[in-house]
Scaffold this motif. Structure first.
Motif: not given
Length: 71
Positions: A1-7, A35-44, A46-52
């Motif tokens: 599984m790729e990181l994007q899919e994992t996220l 913005y949340i929908s965009k994250i859900m679709k592409n999983g991309r 930054s580490v800072e935003k991921l932590n947020d």
């Protein structure tokens, strides 16, 4: 599984565990639901935003990422 899919999986699982919607998370993070929908679709993000995202869902970053890992 790729990181994007994992996220993507981590985010879906974390939202379900917390009983939150994408809109709830957006409010908590002071961003748009789009913005949340965009994250859900592409999983991309930054580490800072991921932590947020992890903090907003009350997970440590490592716990958040582990949610989406498949053994």
């Amino acid at each position: 599984m790729e990181l994007q899919e994992t996220l993507e999986s981590s985010l879906r699982i974390a939202l379900a565990k917390r009983g939150m919607s994408q809109k709830d998370l957006a409010v908590k993070m002071d961003c748009t639901a789009a913005y949340i929908s965009k994250i859900m679709k592409n999983g991309r993000l930054s580490v800072e935003k991921l932590n947020d995202v992890a903090v907003a869902l009350n997970f440590a970053l490592w716990e958040f990422i582990k949610l989406g890992e498949v053994d």
